[in-house]
Motif scaffolding. Sequence first.
Motif, PDB file in Angstrom:
ATOM      1  N   PHE A   1      90.307 -48.559  77.889  1.00  0.00           N
ATOM      2  CA  PHE A   1      90.421 -49.256  79.164  1.00  0.00           C
ATOM      3  C   PHE A   1      91.835 -48.988  79.643  1.00  0.00           C
ATOM      4  CE2 PHE A   1      91.193 -52.793  82.039  1.00  0.00           C
ATOM      5  CZ  PHE A   1      90.012 -52.818  82.768  1.00  0.00           C
ATOM      6  N   HIS A   2      91.945 -48.096  80.620  1.00  0.00           N
ATOM      7  CA  HIS A   2      93.292 -47.697  81.011  1.00  0.00           C
ATOM      8  C   HIS A   2      93.305 -47.307  82.475  1.00  0.00           C
ATOM      9  CE1 HIS A   2      97.329 -46.227  80.652  1.00  0.00           C
ATOM     10  NE2 HIS A   2      96.993 -44.984  80.943  1.00  0.00           N
ATOM     11  N   ARG A   3      94.385 -47.688  83.138  1.00  0.00           N
ATOM     12  CA  ARG A   3      94.546 -47.317  84.529  1.00  0.00           C
ATOM     13  C   ARG A   3      95.793 -46.466  84.680  1.00  0.00           C
ATOM     14  NH1 ARG A   3      96.052 -51.298  89.606  1.00  0.00           N
ATOM     15  NH2 ARG A   3      95.977 -49.681  91.196  1.00  0.00           N
ATOM     16  N   ILE A   4      95.666 -45.360  85.421  1.00  0.00           N
ATOM     17  CA  ILE A   4      96.853 -44.566  85.746  1.00  0.00           C
ATOM     18  C   ILE A   4      97.187 -44.826  87.209  1.00  0.00           C
ATOM     19  CG2 ILE A   4      97.860 -42.263  85.892  1.00  0.00           C
ATOM     20  CD1 ILE A   4      96.072 -41.351  83.652  1.00  0.00           C
ATOM     21  N   VAL A   5      98.319 -45.437  87.459  1.00  0.00           N
ATOM     22  CA  VAL A   5      98.745 -45.689  88.838  1.00  0.00           C
ATOM     23  C   VAL A   5      99.493 -44.451  89.337  1.00  0.00           C
ATOM     24  CG1 VAL A   5      98.838 -48.216  88.626  1.00  0.00           C
ATOM     25  CG2 VAL A   5     100.846 -46.856  88.030  1.00  0.00           C
ATOM     26  N   PRO A   6      99.480 -44.204  90.667  1.00  0.00           N
ATOM     27  CA  PRO A   6     100.092 -42.979  91.192  1.00  0.00           C
ATOM     28  C   PRO A   6     101.527 -42.769  90.708  1.00  0.00           C
ATOM     29  CG  PRO A   6      98.901 -44.120  92.944  1.00  0.00           C
ATOM     30  CD  PRO A   6      98.826 -45.004  91.731  1.00  0.00           C
ATOM     31  N   GLU A   7     102.321 -43.839  90.650  1.00  0.00           N
ATOM     32  CA  GLU A   7     103.731 -43.693  90.261  1.00  0.00           C
ATOM     33  C   GLU A   7     103.881 -43.200  88.816  1.00  0.00           C
ATOM     34  OE1 GLU A   7     102.067 -45.990  92.321  1.00  0.00           O
ATOM     35  OE2 GLU A   7     103.000 -47.729  91.345  1.00  0.00           O
ATOM     36  N   ARG A   8     102.874 -43.459  88.011  1.00  0.00           N
ATOM     37  CA  ARG A   8     102.966 -43.091  86.595  1.00  0.00           C
ATOM     38  C   ARG A   8     102.232 -41.780  86.293  1.00  0.00           C
ATOM     39  NH1 ARG A   8     105.607 -44.016  82.709  1.00  0.00           N
ATOM     40  NH2 ARG A   8     103.820 -43.981  81.308  1.00  0.00           N
ATOM     41  N   ALA A   9     101.559 -41.229  87.300  1.00  0.00           N
ATOM     42  CA  ALA A   9     100.681 -40.087  87.049  1.00  0.00           C
ATOM     43  C   ALA A   9     101.439 -38.926  86.401  1.00  0.00           C
ATOM     44  CB  ALA A   9     100.019 -39.647  88.356  1.00  0.00           C
ATOM     45  N   ALA A  10     102.554 -38.527  87.006  1.00  0.00           N
ATOM     46  CA  ALA A  10     103.287 -37.374  86.489  1.00  0.00           C
ATOM     47  C   ALA A  10     103.723 -37.615  85.055  1.00  0.00           C
ATOM     48  CB  ALA A  10     104.481 -37.082  87.387  1.00  0.00           C
ATOM     49  N   ALA A  11     104.248 -38.809  84.767  1.00  0.00           N
ATOM     50  CA  ALA A  11     104.740 -39.110  83.422  1.00  0.00           C
ATOM     51  C   ALA A  11     103.611 -39.107  82.390  1.00  0.00           C
ATOM     52  CB  ALA A  11     105.438 -40.467  83.420  1.00  0.00           C
ATOM     53  N   GLU A  12     102.432 -39.595  82.792  1.00  0.00           N
ATOM     54  CA  GLU A  12     101.328 -39.643  81.822  1.00  0.00           C
ATOM     55  C   GLU A  12     100.715 -38.265  81.596  1.00  0.00           C
ATOM     56  OE1 GLU A  12      98.870 -42.891  81.222  1.00  0.00           O
ATOM     57  OE2 GLU A  12      99.872 -44.196  82.673  1.00  0.00           O
ATOM     58  N   LEU A  13     100.739 -37.454  82.653  1.00  0.00           N
ATOM     59  CA  LEU A  13     100.169 -36.112  82.529  1.00  0.00           C
ATOM     60  C   LEU A  13     101.079 -35.173  81.750  1.00  0.00           C
ATOM     61  CD1 LEU A  13      98.872 -35.430  86.163  1.00  0.00           C
ATOM     62  CD2 LEU A  13      97.468 -35.448  84.095  1.00  0.00           C
ATOM     63  N   ALA A  14     102.379 -35.311  81.956  1.00  0.00           N
ATOM     64  CA  ALA A  14     103.340 -34.314  81.469  1.00  0.00           C
ATOM     65  C   ALA A  14     103.162 -33.888  80.016  1.00  0.00           C
ATOM     66  CB  ALA A  14     104.761 -34.808  81.735  1.00  0.00           C
ATOM     67  N   PRO A  15     103.005 -34.814  79.057  1.00  0.00           N
ATOM     68  CA  PRO A  15     102.951 -34.371  77.658  1.00  0.00           C
ATOM     69  C   PRO A  15     101.612 -33.772  77.230  1.00  0.00           C
ATOM     70  CG  PRO A  15     102.814 -36.775  77.795  1.00  0.00           C
ATOM     71  CD  PRO A  15     102.981 -36.275  79.191  1.00  0.00           C
ATOM     72  N   LEU A  16     100.580 -33.870  78.073  1.00  0.00           N
ATOM     73  CA  LEU A  16      99.259 -33.395  77.646  1.00  0.00           C
ATOM     74  C   LEU A  16      99.191 -31.873  77.664  1.00  0.00           C
ATOM     75  CD1 LEU A  16      97.075 -35.909  79.706  1.00  0.00           C
ATOM     76  CD2 LEU A  16      97.670 -36.053  77.280  1.00  0.00           C
ATOM     77  N   PRO A  17      98.409 -31.278  76.743  1.00  0.00           N
ATOM     78  CA  PRO A  17      98.272 -29.822  76.736  1.00  0.00           C
ATOM     79  C   PRO A  17      97.596 -29.313  78.014  1.00  0.00           C
ATOM     80  CG  PRO A  17      96.888 -30.843  75.026  1.00  0.00           C
ATOM     81  CD  PRO A  17      97.669 -31.937  75.675  1.00  0.00           C
ATOM     82  N   VAL A  18      98.014 -28.160  78.510  1.00  0.00           N
ATOM     83  CA  VAL A  18      97.456 -27.631  79.768  1.00  0.00           C
ATOM     84  C   VAL A  18      95.943 -27.504  79.732  1.00  0.00           C
ATOM     85  CG1 VAL A  18      99.360 -26.399  80.846  1.00  0.00           C
ATOM     86  CG2 VAL A  18      98.062 -25.292  79.003  1.00  0.00           C
ATOM     87  N   GLY A  19      95.390 -27.249  78.552  1.00  0.00           N
ATOM     88  CA  GLY A  19      93.942 -27.088  78.434  1.00  0.00           C
ATOM     89  C   GLY A  19      93.160 -28.346  78.807  1.00  0.00           C
ATOM     90  N   ARG A  20      93.831 -29.476  78.841  1.00  0.00           N
ATOM     91  CA  ARG A  20      93.161 -30.732  79.197  1.00  0.00           C
ATOM     92  C   ARG A  20      92.921 -30.847  80.697  1.00  0.00           C
ATOM     93  NH1 ARG A  20      93.753 -34.932  75.383  1.00  0.00           N
ATOM     94  NH2 ARG A  20      92.631 -36.286  76.818  1.00  0.00           N
ATOM     95  N   LEU A  21      93.614 -30.007  81.458  1.00  0.00           N
ATOM     96  CA  LEU A  21      93.540 -30.123  82.917  1.00  0.00           C
ATOM     97  C   LEU A  21      92.215 -29.557  83.423  1.00  0.00           C
ATOM     98  CD1 LEU A  21      95.536 -31.181  85.022  1.00  0.00           C
ATOM     99  CD2 LEU A  21      96.225 -28.814  85.430  1.00  0.00           C
ATOM    100  N   TRP A  22      91.583 -30.291  84.340  1.00  0.00           N
ATOM    101  CA  TRP A  22      90.344 -29.824  84.955  1.00  0.00           C
ATOM    102  C   TRP A  22      90.609 -28.471  85.610  1.00  0.00           C
ATOM    103  CZ3 TRP A  22      89.034 -29.678  90.386  1.00  0.00           C
ATOM    104  CH2 TRP A  22      87.676 -29.379  90.603  1.00  0.00           C
ATOM    105  N   THR A  23      89.685 -27.543  85.511  1.00  0.00           N
ATOM    106  CA  THR A  23      89.746 -26.136  85.996  1.00  0.00           C
ATOM    107  C   THR A  23      90.484 -25.190  85.052  1.00  0.00           C
ATOM    108  OG1 THR A  23      91.803 -26.082  87.303  1.00  0.00           O
ATOM    109  CG2 THR A  23      89.811 -26.838  88.453  1.00  0.00           C
ATOM    110  N   VAL A  24      91.250 -25.709  84.102  1.00  0.00           N
ATOM    111  CA  VAL A  24      91.931 -24.795  83.183  1.00  0.00           C
ATOM    112  C   VAL A  24      91.013 -24.528  81.990  1.00  0.00           C
ATOM    113  CG1 VAL A  24      93.916 -24.463  81.664  1.00  0.00           C
ATOM    114  CG2 VAL A  24      94.236 -25.499  83.908  1.00  0.00           C
TER     115      VAL A  24
END
Length: 391
Positions: free
Chosen positions: A164-187
Amino acid sequence: MPPDERSIIHVDMDAFYASVEQLDQPDLRGVPVIVAGLGPRGVVSTCSYEARRFGVRSAMPTAQARRLCPDGVYLWPRMARYEEVSAQVFEVFHEVTPLVEGLSLDEAFLDVSASLRLLGSIEVIGRRVKNAIFERTRLVASVGMGPNKLLAKLASEISKPNGFHRIVPERAAAELAPLPVGRLWTVGKVTEQALHRLGIRTIGELAACDTARLASALGRQVGVIQALARGEDERCVEPEQAEQSIGAEHTFDVDLVEYELAESWLLRHGERIAARARQRGLKGSTVTVKLREPPFVTHTRQAQLGVPSASVSEIYEVARGLLRTWWQAQPRPRLRLLGVSLSGFAERHQQELFESAQAEGITDQLQDRINSRFGSGSLVRAGVLRTRSQD
Ligand SMILES: [Mg+2]
């Protein structure tokens, strides 16, 4: 509403097929359960979290799973049963919004932007969905919330199981940054490898990378992929069109720049929609306006009608309000396409019975009394009896 300020919920049941098996056969709780094709070339469909601890994963050959987890319980899928539970889960989704995009039996996007006023914040709605699913099925769903599909899905993925988690716009970049690129949709695998060759391993590195340097690896997709890496995603939640919405749209040969003309198009669309809804005996509660700027940037804006309706003027008034707000926010408004749709239909037979009850002069007060005394289905049942007696 700008596309990145929508309220999107992504719901994904945890280890769905395996959890249904553990629910139906209590002996299997706490045991590694692998639902899979059991033939020589079978693959794993879903496995319980107990099995994941042994390294078993979805889409893995069953033979390999058996080597990793020889003591697991291996079961053929029982699709009819999963579909039955799935129907209960989707019923919960439709109680909070008509905009449900099912991705599989156990996974869906919900656009609840237009439900906030009525039902509360996105977290309140997300919690309600999660609790209702558990109460009715005794199964656990992970719920992710965000301003768009990309972030809502990531939010459920990173908080799984029982997420149960919400990503707010202000936190989006920080939460995305450490994830591996392969997790990104379309990659996919190929793009991932190309990015690795450039030394880019995380989504943060992808977002920060010089666009020109990336272009060699990503080609024309570079702009879209870097936007995703920043957490920007304009994809709409797309419910099944055939039954759930009636729409009309028009693509202009020459871009439309005159506001009054856009209004005339809305009215024309409204007339067509209302006629088609009336023909089918439907009344809708959600009006969606689709606006495409040249060449292909599409926005949608949505609002609820106070009462379900198939009236041209009511659809038009709401659509015009949405258009005007969007138009005034643009420095140089320009439209390639303009569309309107009506969705959130009440069940047809219920509506007809309700109307015939009204036509008979049953007052709202009496309806309320009947329903509070006998439960909310009573009026419908009374209507059914009356229809029968006329046969
Ligand atoms: Mg799932």
